[in-house]
Design an enzyme around this catalytic site. Structure first.
Site, PDB file in Angstrom:
ATOM      1  N   PRO A  74       0.823  -1.220   0.000  1.00 29.82           N
ATOM      2  CA  PRO A  74       0.000   0.000   0.000  1.00 29.82           C
ATOM      3  C   PRO A  74       0.856   1.269   0.000  1.00 29.82           C
ATOM      4  O   PRO A  74       0.339   2.358  -0.221  1.00 29.82           O
ATOM      5  CB  PRO A  74      -0.829  -0.110   1.285  1.00 29.82           C
ATOM      6  CG  PRO A  74      -0.177  -1.156   2.114  1.00 29.82           C
ATOM      7  CD  PRO A  74       0.613  -2.033   1.204  1.00 29.82           C
ATOM      8  N   GLU A 119       2.364  -8.255   8.337  1.00 29.26           N
ATOM      9  CA  GLU A 119       2.680  -6.812   8.393  1.00 29.26           C
ATOM     10  C   GLU A 119       3.514  -6.355   7.197  1.00 29.26           C
ATOM     11  O   GLU A 119       3.968  -5.214   7.142  1.00 29.26           O
ATOM     12  CB  GLU A 119       3.419  -6.472   9.690  1.00 29.26           C
ATOM     13  CG  GLU A 119       2.560  -6.589  10.939  1.00 29.26           C
ATOM     14  CD  GLU A 119       1.243  -5.817  10.797  1.00 29.26           C
ATOM     15  OE1 GLU A 119       1.266  -4.671  10.332  1.00 29.26           O
ATOM     16  OE2 GLU A 119       0.204  -6.392  11.137  1.00 29.26           O
ATOM     17  N   ARG A 161      -4.124  -6.939 -20.807  1.00 31.08           N
ATOM     18  CA  ARG A 161      -4.952  -6.288 -21.834  1.00 31.08           C
ATOM     19  C   ARG A 161      -4.103  -5.529 -22.853  1.00 31.08           C
ATOM     20  O   ARG A 161      -4.564  -5.227 -23.936  1.00 31.08           O
ATOM     21  CB  ARG A 161      -5.967  -5.330 -21.184  1.00 31.08           C
ATOM     22  CG  ARG A 161      -6.935  -6.047 -20.251  1.00 31.08           C
ATOM     23  CD  ARG A 161      -7.942  -5.111 -19.624  1.00 31.08           C
ATOM     24  NE  ARG A 161      -9.104  -4.909 -20.464  1.00 31.08           N
ATOM     25  CZ  ARG A 161      -9.432  -3.779 -21.052  1.00 31.08           C
ATOM     26  NH1 ARG A 161      -8.684  -2.710 -20.910  1.00 31.08           N
ATOM     27  NH2 ARG A 161     -10.509  -3.699 -21.798  1.00 31.08           N
ATOM     28  N   ASP A 212     -11.745   2.418 -24.302  1.00 30.86           N
ATOM     29  CA  ASP A 212     -11.899   2.297 -22.851  1.00 30.86           C
ATOM     30  C   ASP A 212     -11.500   3.574 -22.126  1.00 30.86           C
ATOM     31  O   ASP A 212     -10.681   4.349 -22.619  1.00 30.86           O
ATOM     32  CB  ASP A 212     -10.999   1.169 -22.314  1.00 30.86           C
ATOM     33  CG  ASP A 212     -11.640  -0.192 -22.476  1.00 30.86           C
ATOM     34  OD1 ASP A 212     -12.871  -0.246 -22.564  1.00 30.86           O
ATOM     35  OD2 ASP A 212     -10.884  -1.182 -22.520  1.00 30.86           O
TER      36      ASP A 212
HETATM   37  C1  LIG Z   1      -1.754  -6.158   5.793  1.00 32.27           C
HETATM   38  S1  LIG Z   1      -0.771  -5.680   4.421  1.00 32.27           S
HETATM   39  C2  LIG Z   1       0.614  -4.928   5.231  1.00 32.27           C
HETATM   40  C3  LIG Z   1       0.474  -3.454   5.347  1.00 32.27           C
HETATM   41  C4  LIG Z   1       1.706  -2.792   5.972  1.00 32.27           C
HETATM   42  N1  LIG Z   1       1.826  -3.127   7.344  1.00 32.27           N
HETATM   43  C5  LIG Z   1       1.567  -1.265   5.821  1.00 32.27           C
HETATM   44  O1  LIG Z   1       0.950  -0.654   6.688  1.00 32.27           O
HETATM   45  O2  LIG Z   1       2.046  -0.713   4.826  1.00 32.27           O
HETATM   46  C6  LIG Z   1      -0.147  -7.201   3.860  1.00 32.27           C
HETATM   47  C7  LIG Z   1       0.294  -7.230   2.405  1.00 32.27           C
HETATM   48  O3  LIG Z   1      -0.833  -6.993   1.579  1.00 32.27           O
HETATM   49  C8  LIG Z   1      -0.436  -6.348   0.382  1.00 32.27           C
HETATM   50  N2  LIG Z   1      -1.260  -5.141   0.232  1.00 32.27           N
HETATM   51  C9  LIG Z   1      -2.188  -4.673   1.093  1.00 32.27           C
HETATM   52  N3  LIG Z   1      -2.806  -3.580   0.636  1.00 32.27           N
HETATM   53  C10 LIG Z   1      -2.279  -3.327  -0.575  1.00 32.27           C
HETATM   54  C11 LIG Z   1      -2.501  -2.318  -1.553  1.00 32.27           C
HETATM   55  N4  LIG Z   1      -3.389  -1.342  -1.373  1.00 32.27           N
HETATM   56  N5  LIG Z   1      -1.783  -2.358  -2.694  1.00 32.27           N
HETATM   57  C12 LIG Z   1      -0.852  -3.337  -2.888  1.00 32.27           C
HETATM   58  N6  LIG Z   1      -0.598  -4.316  -1.984  1.00 32.27           N
HETATM   59  C13 LIG Z   1      -1.279  -4.314  -0.846  1.00 32.27           C
HETATM   60  C14 LIG Z   1       1.063  -6.088   0.493  1.00 32.27           C
HETATM   61  O4  LIG Z   1       1.757  -7.085  -0.231  1.00 32.27           O
HETATM   62  C15 LIG Z   1       1.301  -6.196   1.982  1.00 32.27           C
HETATM   63  O5  LIG Z   1       2.628  -6.595   2.265  1.00 32.27           O
END
Ligand SMILES: C[S@@+](CC[C@H](N)C(=O)[O-])C[C@H]1O[C@@H](n2cnc3c(N)ncnc32)[C@H](O)[C@@H]1O
Length: 249
Positions: free
Chosen positions: A89, A116, A154, A169
């Site tokens: 994220p 995490e 795509r 699109d």
């Molecule tokens: C619970 S999340 C960890 C979040 C991390 N502790 C943080 O606050 O940045 C677990 C995993 O989900 C994936 N993930 C969660 N949300 C995401 C998003 N919006 N975009 C891309 N990957 C995401 C990532 O690979 C991440 O390591």
């Protein structure tokens, strides 16, 4: 053929989405291949541990760097030029533009986090780019990887048949798509715009462009700032903004 390698603790999540519809067809036609790898296969010890507690304390578990480093090194023996993409994220917002650019790569390795997330040294030394699919937190990187694979696929030549054309699109020219209609001509008392039944292709094209401009202005004015607009587009937009005459909404 484009190769997507996916490193995950939950390969099963990918199976059905990759078999169905356009992605399934593209794989059968050998336009792309998605290879699923369980990160545990590169873990050591009786329990094949891929995570550990965070230094400094705190809740949750952190994904260890060594199995990831070994996995990437192994995968790169097969596709040395593949780009390693980390799902997080905290990454760059994934976009139409990024999908288009990544489709030109020979191979992509998707790193899906859980818990995490990753030990910081993974990000620092093992990956080429970090991507987020939006400002929210999911339980894992599998759905983000699937979203990205779908959007990238795509752009691979041949993946979309003529019936699924991407040209009109949303985002393809920096704007949202115009409204679409199909039969019946009247539904619940709402008629299809007369121009679409006229058979006049010039009028239809002009109407669609106006609708694209108006819709984008109303819903995503941020896109208009970056879109390449012709003088005619700017004139239409100024007129539409004056009259604000969108019908049917
Ligand atoms: C619970 S999340 C960890 C979040 C991390 N502790 C943080 O606050 O940045 C677990 C995993 O989900 C994936 N993930 C969660 N949300 C995401 C998003 N919006 N975009 C891309 N990957 C995401 C990532 O690979 C991440 O390591």
């Amino acid at each position: 053929m484009m190769i997507f390698d996916v490193l995950t603790l939950f390969p099963g999540i990918f199976v059905s989405p990759l078999q169905e519809s356009i992605l399934g067809r593209a794989a059968k036609q050998q336009l792309l291949q998605v290879r699923l790898h369980n990160l545990r296969d590169w873990a050591e010890g009786k329990h094949q541990t891929t995570d550990d507690t965070p230094y400094g304390g705190g809740d949750g578990m952190v994904m260890k760097p060594e199995p990831i480093a070994r996995a990437i090194a192994d995968l790169k023996t097969r596709t040395p030029r593949a780009k390693v993409l980390l799902m997080t994220p905290q990454g760059a917002p994934f976009s139409h533009q990024a999908a288009c650019e990544l489709a030109a790569e020979e191979g992509l390795i998707f790193l899906c986090g859980r818990y995490e997330g990753f030990d910081e040294r993974v990000r620092q030394t093992l990956v080429d780019a970090e991507y987020s699919i939006g400002d929210f937190v999911l339980t894992g990187g599998e759905l983000p990887a699937l979203v990205m694979i779908d959007a990238i696929a795509r752009f691979i030549p041949g993946v979309l048949g003529c019936s699924d054309s991407a040209e009109a699109d949303s985002f393809s020219d920096g704007l949202l798509e115009y409204p679409q209609y199909t039969r019946p001509a009247v539904f619940n008392g709402m008629a299809v715009p007369e121009v679409l039944l006229s058979g006049d292709h010039g009028r239809i094209a002009r109407w669609r462009r106006e609708q694209q401009l108006l819709r984008t202005w109303r819903r995503r004015p941020d896109l208009l700032k970056r879109a390449e607009l012709s003088d005619e587009d700017i004139r239409i937009l100024e007129q539409l903004q004056r009259t604000d005459s969108e019908s049917g909404e």
